[in-house]
Motif scaffolding. Sequence first.
Motif, PDB file in Angstrom:
ATOM      1  N   TRP A  92       0.804  -1.218   0.000  1.00 52.55           N
ATOM      2  CA  TRP A  92       0.000   0.000   0.000  1.00 52.55           C
ATOM      3  C   TRP A  92       0.840   1.274   0.000  1.00 52.55           C
ATOM      4  CZ3 TRP A  92       1.238   2.865   4.223  1.00 52.55           C
ATOM      5  CH2 TRP A  92       1.729   2.184   5.346  1.00 52.55           C
ATOM      6  N   LEU A  93       2.143   1.154   0.221  1.00 51.41           N
ATOM      7  CA  LEU A  93       3.013   2.327   0.269  1.00 51.41           C
ATOM      8  C   LEU A  93       3.525   2.631  -1.135  1.00 51.41           C
ATOM      9  CD1 LEU A  93       4.156   4.266   2.429  1.00 51.41           C
ATOM     10  CD2 LEU A  93       6.224   2.867   2.455  1.00 51.41           C
ATOM     11  N   ALA A  94       3.371   3.862  -1.565  1.00 44.22           N
ATOM     12  CA  ALA A  94       3.813   4.264  -2.901  1.00 44.22           C
ATOM     13  C   ALA A  94       5.319   4.040  -3.034  1.00 44.22           C
ATOM     14  CB  ALA A  94       3.475   5.728  -3.157  1.00 44.22           C
ATOM     15  N   PRO A  95       5.775   3.509  -4.158  1.00 40.50           N
ATOM     16  CA  PRO A  95       7.201   3.202  -4.290  1.00 40.50           C
ATOM     17  C   PRO A  95       8.096   4.429  -4.216  1.00 40.50           C
ATOM     18  CG  PRO A  95       6.045   2.896  -6.383  1.00 40.50           C
ATOM     19  CD  PRO A  95       5.005   3.073  -5.339  1.00 40.50           C
ATOM     20  N   ASP A  96       7.630   5.589  -4.689  1.00 37.97           N
ATOM     21  CA  ASP A  96       8.485   6.777  -4.613  1.00 37.97           C
ATOM     22  C   ASP A  96       8.685   7.223  -3.173  1.00 37.97           C
ATOM     23  OD1 ASP A  96       5.729   7.402  -4.645  1.00 37.97           O
ATOM     24  OD2 ASP A  96       6.163   9.483  -5.122  1.00 37.97           O
ATOM     25  N   PHE A  97       7.633   7.095  -2.338  1.00 44.81           N
ATOM     26  CA  PHE A  97       7.824   7.441  -0.924  1.00 44.81           C
ATOM     27  C   PHE A  97       8.653   6.383  -0.209  1.00 44.81           C
ATOM     28  CE2 PHE A  97       6.562   7.364   3.570  1.00 44.81           C
ATOM     29  CZ  PHE A  97       6.937   8.646   3.929  1.00 44.81           C
ATOM     30  N   ALA A  98       8.461   5.119  -0.556  1.00 48.01           N
ATOM     31  CA  ALA A  98       9.271   4.062   0.054  1.00 48.01           C
ATOM     32  C   ALA A  98      10.755   4.295  -0.228  1.00 48.01           C
ATOM     33  CB  ALA A  98       8.837   2.696  -0.475  1.00 48.01           C
ATOM     34  N   ALA A  99      11.062   4.712  -1.449  1.00 48.71           N
ATOM     35  CA  ALA A  99      12.461   4.970  -1.795  1.00 48.71           C
ATOM     36  C   ALA A  99      13.025   6.146  -1.015  1.00 48.71           C
ATOM     37  CB  ALA A  99      12.583   5.247  -3.294  1.00 48.71           C
ATOM     38  N   ARG A 100      12.163   7.047  -0.540  1.00 46.41           N
ATOM     39  CA  ARG A 100      12.644   8.213   0.203  1.00 46.41           C
ATOM     40  C   ARG A 100      12.972   7.894   1.655  1.00 46.41           C
ATOM     41  NH1 ARG A 100       7.816  11.797  -2.200  1.00 46.41           N
ATOM     42  NH2 ARG A 100       8.680  12.154  -4.285  1.00 46.41           N
ATOM     43  N   ILE A 101      12.464   6.799   2.188  1.00 41.71           N
ATOM     44  CA  ILE A 101      12.641   6.517   3.618  1.00 41.71           C
ATOM     45  C   ILE A 101      14.120   6.456   4.008  1.00 41.71           C
ATOM     46  CG2 ILE A 101      12.257   4.791   5.413  1.00 41.71           C
ATOM     47  CD1 ILE A 101       9.546   4.236   4.145  1.00 41.71           C
ATOM     48  N   LEU A 500       8.341   7.882 -17.770  1.00 36.86           N
ATOM     49  CA  LEU A 500       7.404   7.020 -18.485  1.00 36.86           C
ATOM     50  C   LEU A 500       7.234   5.686 -17.766  1.00 36.86           C
ATOM     51  CD1 LEU A 500       8.449   7.633 -22.202  1.00 36.86           C
ATOM     52  CD2 LEU A 500       6.539   8.642 -20.955  1.00 36.86           C
ATOM     53  N   ARG A 501       8.323   5.167 -17.194  1.00 34.08           N
ATOM     54  CA  ARG A 501       8.239   3.932 -16.416  1.00 34.08           C
ATOM     55  C   ARG A 501       7.370   4.121 -15.180  1.00 34.08           C
ATOM     56  NH1 ARG A 501      10.095  -0.969 -18.583  1.00 34.08           N
ATOM     57  NH2 ARG A 501      12.370  -1.056 -18.759  1.00 34.08           N
ATOM     58  N   PHE A 502       7.645   5.197 -14.438  1.00 31.64           N
ATOM     59  CA  PHE A 502       6.999   5.361 -13.132  1.00 31.64           C
ATOM     60  C   PHE A 502       5.573   5.885 -13.259  1.00 31.64           C
ATOM     61  CE2 PHE A 502       6.084   8.191  -9.469  1.00 31.64           C
ATOM     62  CZ  PHE A 502       5.951   7.209  -8.511  1.00 31.64           C
TER      63      PHE A 502
END
Length: 561
Positions: A92-101, A500-502
């Motif tokens: 449920w966690l957006a991948p862009d926010f997960a990458a920011r952790i 385009l990927r994201f």
Amino acid sequence: MNQPTPAIVAQSAVRRLPRLALLLFCAAYVLPGFVGREPWKNADIMALGYMLELAHGRAEWLAPELLGQPPEFDALLPYWLGAWAIRLAPAWLAPDFAARIPFIALLVLTLLATWYGAYYLARTPRAQPVPFAFGGEALPTDYARAIADGALLALIACLGLAQLSHETTPALAQLGFTALTFYGMAALPYRLAGPIVAIAAGLVGLGLSGAPAMAALFAMGGAVLHTTDAPDDGASDLRGSRGTAIVVALALLAAVVALSLDMWQWRLTPTAFDSPREWRSVARLLVWFTWPAWPLALWTVWRWRRQLGHRHVALPLWFALVSLGTAILSPNSDRALLLSLPPLAALAAFALPTFQRSASALIDWFTLLFFSGCALVIWVIWISLQTGVPAKPAANVVKLAPGFSPSFSLLPFVVALVATIAWISLVRWRTKRSRHAIWKSMVLPAAGAALGWLLIMTLWLPALDYARSYAPVVQVLKQRMDAAGCVEVFGLTRAQIAALRFHGEMDLRMAATPGTCPWLVAAEDLQSSVSLAFDARRWRLVAKIPRPTDKRDNLLLYRRS
């Protein structure tokens, strides 16, 4: 009288900055910019693209690629951290926010390491204030804590820290590991396990984040300084040749790791600044990016000039000079200059106990007028977008970002309002006649920088996302594709491919002859090249997708005939 140090500080001037207030203040600076925004062009979305490739198994961990293209920055660890976070995050966690952790943790590490680095430097005997004839001078621990508070506030006050420290790029990883190495070198005479682990992690992390040469220079300077200027106030016996040998061994370890992963690459361009215009551009960057730390650091060098060879001045000065030299010779000057901020902040903190009351008042009034004016401008433009009054600011935004439709969000408004009220209360507290603490001169600059960043990341965030994100372009592009299928790309940048990927979740492939995909996306400036590289009869131009805020960043959508 020949004073041993220029610092004359009474115990009343080193009272403690409330820890809860300091923690809340740091949280208010760290979280905005990481929470709630889209990935921005170029480095931010580009780095996310490589993280997604690793996380989804489309690239090798030791050789990240995005459609066959290696990263622009020769780094591994930052992409690993983001990819690991994406893999471990719940669905449920957006991948862009997960990458920011992990990058949030790196920014917190930067603030923490800067505080402790300045604290241990201020503990050294030659950094202590002048002892009074009848007592009453600042106690060593309290004095060191006040200097560390000042260093942390000076770091947050630096204008260049805000944006780059909130992006998921190798630059933030380099900043965190530089601050960690700085702390380890500063604390090594007083602690054993912690500083050694910090130096090892910092040097190896720098090497794996694309800065092995800077790691080697930091270690060399720290080793020399550790040999020539060891504290004599009951610090640990890890000094002299033993401490130097450990630092050198850790530097060799970091070098071996970087060399084994082929991270040693020459990126400096000594001939990049052949014209006076380029030098002036770098000079302007140095002035605003490191403001207000650089004038205070220069003042420290002057007032403490008789102690330049001692570790509390020499260590941050060496770290700052290495970073400044790299920034001057690097093609990415701002990202290299970012690494100078923790040591410059530590230097700036040692200027605080030498200030006269008039100097502190000048800093306060300049900061008050500057940041209050900035906050007023931010609020006026936001009100204009929401209400149309006054009309000119909203018209200017529409001109700069055509097609943007403003919207109201309650939570960002409340956060911005509370931050503004807190700023007004802080100004009232600072201007009251109260006992002087040496860190008080940095309160308004740090709070003003944090206020400006928070207001931008709340009130202006929708407009910034529209202007700096590829999401609007990709949404229009997907709407023009009336059928699903793979998409070939031609002449796109890494950032565009990652977008385009994201944003589009497209099955991308590099354009080939003959191709098999029904769609082709190309850069507008390569329109003639598309006709030459591919049979024009096989492709039909469907649409030109303009980027609202950059006419040089348009895309062309073709469909196979």
